[in-house]
Design a protein around this motif. Sequence first.
Motif, PDB file in Angstrom:
ATOM      1  N   ALA A 154      -5.604  11.559   3.535  1.00  0.00           N
ATOM      2  CA  ALA A 154      -5.115  10.380   4.260  1.00  0.00           C
ATOM      3  C   ALA A 154      -6.106   9.959   5.341  1.00  0.00           C
ATOM      4  CB  ALA A 154      -3.753  10.679   4.873  1.00  0.00           C
ATOM      5  N   TRP A 155      -6.650  10.928   6.059  1.00  0.00           N
ATOM      6  CA  TRP A 155      -7.634  10.603   7.095  1.00  0.00           C
ATOM      7  C   TRP A 155      -8.931  10.077   6.492  1.00  0.00           C
ATOM      8  CZ3 TRP A 155      -6.080  15.978   9.146  1.00  0.00           C
ATOM      9  CH2 TRP A 155      -4.923  15.875   9.924  1.00  0.00           C
ATOM     10  N   ALA A 156      -9.233  10.489   5.264  1.00  0.00           N
ATOM     11  CA  ALA A 156     -10.457  10.014   4.606  1.00  0.00           C
ATOM     12  C   ALA A 156     -10.324   8.566   4.142  1.00  0.00           C
ATOM     13  CB  ALA A 156     -10.799  10.914   3.421  1.00  0.00           C
ATOM     14  N   GLY A 157      -9.091   8.098   3.949  1.00  0.00           N
ATOM     15  CA  GLY A 157      -8.908   6.711   3.547  1.00  0.00           C
ATOM     16  C   GLY A 157      -7.807   6.524   2.524  1.00  0.00           C
ATOM     17  N   LEU A 206      -6.441   9.051  -0.636  1.00  0.00           N
ATOM     18  CA  LEU A 206      -5.065   9.543  -0.729  1.00  0.00           C
ATOM     19  C   LEU A 206      -4.420   9.122  -2.044  1.00  0.00           C
ATOM     20  CD1 LEU A 206      -2.586  10.931   0.444  1.00  0.00           C
ATOM     21  CD2 LEU A 206      -2.024   8.798   1.641  1.00  0.00           C
ATOM     22  N   PHE A 207      -4.655   7.881  -2.450  1.00  0.00           N
ATOM     23  CA  PHE A 207      -4.104   7.410  -3.721  1.00  0.00           C
ATOM     24  C   PHE A 207      -4.631   8.255  -4.879  1.00  0.00           C
ATOM     25  CE2 PHE A 207      -4.475   4.749  -7.537  1.00  0.00           C
ATOM     26  CZ  PHE A 207      -3.147   4.370  -7.704  1.00  0.00           C
ATOM     27  N   THR A 208      -5.921   8.557  -4.857  1.00  0.00           N
ATOM     28  CA  THR A 208      -6.507   9.404  -5.900  1.00  0.00           C
ATOM     29  C   THR A 208      -5.889  10.791  -5.882  1.00  0.00           C
ATOM     30  OG1 THR A 208      -8.597   8.180  -5.736  1.00  0.00           O
ATOM     31  CG2 THR A 208      -8.665  10.345  -6.795  1.00  0.00           C
ATOM     32  N   ASN A 209      -5.679  11.325  -4.695  1.00  0.00           N
ATOM     33  CA  ASN A 209      -5.029  12.627  -4.557  1.00  0.00           C
ATOM     34  C   ASN A 209      -3.664  12.626  -5.233  1.00  0.00           C
ATOM     35  OD1 ASN A 209      -3.106  14.577  -3.269  1.00  0.00           O
ATOM     36  ND2 ASN A 209      -4.861  15.152  -2.017  1.00  0.00           N
ATOM     37  N   ARG A 210      -2.885  11.576  -4.999  1.00  0.00           N
ATOM     38  CA  ARG A 210      -1.534  11.504  -5.567  1.00  0.00           C
ATOM     39  C   ARG A 210      -1.582  11.371  -7.092  1.00  0.00           C
ATOM     40  NH1 ARG A 210       2.627  13.412  -3.416  1.00  0.00           N
ATOM     41  NH2 ARG A 210       3.939  11.900  -4.471  1.00  0.00           N
ATOM     42  N   VAL A 211      -2.536  10.602  -7.596  1.00  0.00           N
ATOM     43  CA  VAL A 211      -2.683  10.475  -9.052  1.00  0.00           C
ATOM     44  C   VAL A 211      -3.005  11.827  -9.673  1.00  0.00           C
ATOM     45  CG1 VAL A 211      -4.038   9.441 -10.902  1.00  0.00           C
ATOM     46  CG2 VAL A 211      -3.333   8.040  -8.958  1.00  0.00           C
ATOM     47  N   MET A 222       0.826  -1.201   0.000  1.00  0.00           N
ATOM     48  CA  MET A 222       0.000   0.000   0.000  1.00  0.00           C
ATOM     49  C   MET A 222       0.869   1.264   0.000  1.00  0.00           C
ATOM     50  SD  MET A 222      -2.879  -1.270   2.755  1.00  0.00           S
ATOM     51  CE  MET A 222      -3.929   0.167   2.641  1.00  0.00           C
ATOM     52  N   GLN A 223       1.950   1.236   0.772  1.00  0.00           N
ATOM     53  CA  GLN A 223       2.863   2.380   0.773  1.00  0.00           C
ATOM     54  C   GLN A 223       3.474   2.591  -0.614  1.00  0.00           C
ATOM     55  OE1 GLN A 223       5.669   2.479   4.172  1.00  0.00           O
ATOM     56  NE2 GLN A 223       4.377   0.911   5.117  1.00  0.00           N
ATOM     57  N   GLY A 224       3.847   1.483  -1.250  1.00  0.00           N
ATOM     58  CA  GLY A 224       4.408   1.586  -2.589  1.00  0.00           C
ATOM     59  C   GLY A 224       3.427   2.157  -3.591  1.00  0.00           C
ATOM     60  N   GLU A 225       2.156   1.756  -3.474  1.00  0.00           N
ATOM     61  CA  GLU A 225       1.135   2.275  -4.377  1.00  0.00           C
ATOM     62  C   GLU A 225       0.890   3.766  -4.154  1.00  0.00           C
ATOM     63  OE1 GLU A 225      -1.027   0.622  -6.952  1.00  0.00           O
ATOM     64  OE2 GLU A 225       0.991  -0.169  -6.862  1.00  0.00           O
ATOM     65  N   ILE A 226       0.934   4.197  -2.906  1.00  0.00           N
ATOM     66  CA  ILE A 226       0.755   5.624  -2.606  1.00  0.00           C
ATOM     67  C   ILE A 226       1.881   6.433  -3.238  1.00  0.00           C
ATOM     68  CG2 ILE A 226       0.820   7.340  -0.751  1.00  0.00           C
ATOM     69  CD1 ILE A 226      -0.676   5.283   0.988  1.00  0.00           C
ATOM     70  N   LEU A 227       3.107   5.941  -3.099  1.00  0.00           N
ATOM     71  CA  LEU A 227       4.246   6.653  -3.673  1.00  0.00           C
ATOM     72  C   LEU A 227       4.225   6.601  -5.196  1.00  0.00           C
ATOM     73  CD1 LEU A 227       7.081   5.502  -1.235  1.00  0.00           C
ATOM     74  CD2 LEU A 227       5.821   7.649  -1.208  1.00  0.00           C
ATOM     75  N   ALA A 228       3.767   5.471  -5.748  1.00  0.00           N
ATOM     76  CA  ALA A 228       3.739   5.329  -7.206  1.00  0.00           C
ATOM     77  C   ALA A 228       2.550   6.041  -7.838  1.00  0.00           C
ATOM     78  CB  ALA A 228       3.703   3.848  -7.591  1.00  0.00           C
ATOM     79  N   GLY A 229       1.521   6.336  -7.042  1.00  0.00           N
ATOM     80  CA  GLY A 229       0.317   6.950  -7.590  1.00  0.00           C
ATOM     81  C   GLY A 229       0.606   8.229  -8.347  1.00  0.00           C
ATOM     82  N   PHE A 230       1.538   9.027  -7.856  1.00  0.00           N
ATOM     83  CA  PHE A 230       1.895  10.264  -8.533  1.00  0.00           C
ATOM     84  C   PHE A 230       2.333   9.990  -9.967  1.00  0.00           C
ATOM     85  CE2 PHE A 230       4.971  13.337  -9.999  1.00  0.00           C
ATOM     86  CZ  PHE A 230       4.425  14.563  -9.630  1.00  0.00           C
ATOM     87  N   TYR A 231       3.128   8.935 -10.165  1.00  0.00           N
ATOM     88  CA  TYR A 231       3.699   8.668 -11.487  1.00  0.00           C
ATOM     89  C   TYR A 231       2.672   8.117 -12.466  1.00  0.00           C
ATOM     90  CZ  TYR A 231       8.066   9.702  -9.233  1.00  0.00           C
ATOM     91  OH  TYR A 231       9.064  10.352  -8.554  1.00  0.00           O
TER      92      TYR A 231
END
Length: 467
Positions: free
Chosen positions: A144-147, A151-156, A94-103
């Motif tokens: 992040a607090w919303a879920g 957060l993943f959508t935010n990063r994308v 999950m951490q990796g997906e959050i970091l990769a979401g931006f890319y």
Amino acid sequence: MSAAVTTAPQDSAGFWKTRYTMLLLNTLGLAISYATRVNISVAIVDMVNGTALREREAAEGTQLVRDPDSCPGELVLEGPGGRKEGEFVWDMYMQGEILAGFYYGYTVGHIPGGVLADRFGGKVVLLFGILVSSILTVLTPLSAWAGYYVLFTNRVLQGLAQGGIIPAIQTTVCTWAPDHERSLFSIIFLGICVGTLVSMAVTGILCETIGGWPLSFYFFGGVGLLWCVPWFFQAADSPSQHPSIDPAERNYIKATIQSAAKNGIISAIPHITGGAGNLIFVWFTGFLLRKGRVSKTCTFRIINGLGTLVPAAALVVVALMGCDSTVIIVMLALSGFFIATDCTGSYLNMQAIAPNYAGTIVGIVNMFANLTGIAIPYIVGAFTNTNPTRSAWNAVFYLSSAVAAVSYLIYAVFTTADEQPWNVPPSERAQKATANEGIENTAFDKGVTPMADGDRTQKGRWKANVP
């Protein structure tokens, strides 16, 4: 009848020019975009509750101790100074997906960003990219607090918004930089290193304050919003559209600039392929390390070899092929793809040899990288300012390729992935003679399982259970 005498165009008087303001604002804008991009990679350490995660997944034995300064019942990871636990139970995937979401968003955003920059100009595209990504950065704690998925959508979306930044900057440079000052305007890309370094250092400091990890997102998002104000009032797509530029400077730029062969889309190509390369090489590096078919040291040699030698060879091909635009574009794409190995090769290597001092090592390495970034415009200028011919640029390409090849040769001979003895202070090593040395480095200790005392390695670390 006398022949007409053509006089050289005269620049405006005074040291500071309007085009220098454009250069400065572009540099700061690029720095801010990278700062908002990478600060989560530092803050996520404080966001994640490692204790709850290990309890849930029975992870690999990181010791837990009570911090005398913590609240009653609070557990922290053992390590230099200790660290309070975060509030999110995100596993490594999950951490990796959050970091990769931006890319994911960044890769997609380049083509529309390039098209929009060419059609509407760099000012509005750069303003949109930093304004939207800054707002999303400020909203990151709430996301992040919303879920996790929010957060993943935010990063994308951040990546999507920033996809047009590099094309917008390139378009702006093409309309503002006189031909003989193009090397000077390349200083803009120092913003990448400056933004990354400042973000990593300041985020770490802010996470330790009473405001905690959310403060780092508020800070960098706020800085980005502040940048939008001078950009909106002081920037323009071209000198002819700037409301307060000295007419002499406007005429000077117009007389000394030529129509550029590259545009926003072409300039975006290395970054499009680079975003894809980042995702692929993250997987490929992990694959090599997990399978254990080659050593860590050989893995880093392979990854860094691809990231150094392939772009070097691409420069040679560009020099040899001359005016074949198709080949040049392919080489740009290839270089961008393989340069993305930097995120998984050199950085992981630095983490492997001394996890306790990874930040210091990265700081030293990036300091020298910044020094080369300062020197490059002058070196390129020495070749091309008085002789802006293809042969002069070919000399630059050949020199760059040679430097890359020699640098990699030195790296390949002297590199290691072994943890260095100075990673753990002697006093701490003595206290932990029967335990793991230093802090847990989860990036390289996947699959580690306790074994009998006789199966310990010479350094006292547990052997890896390699399939």
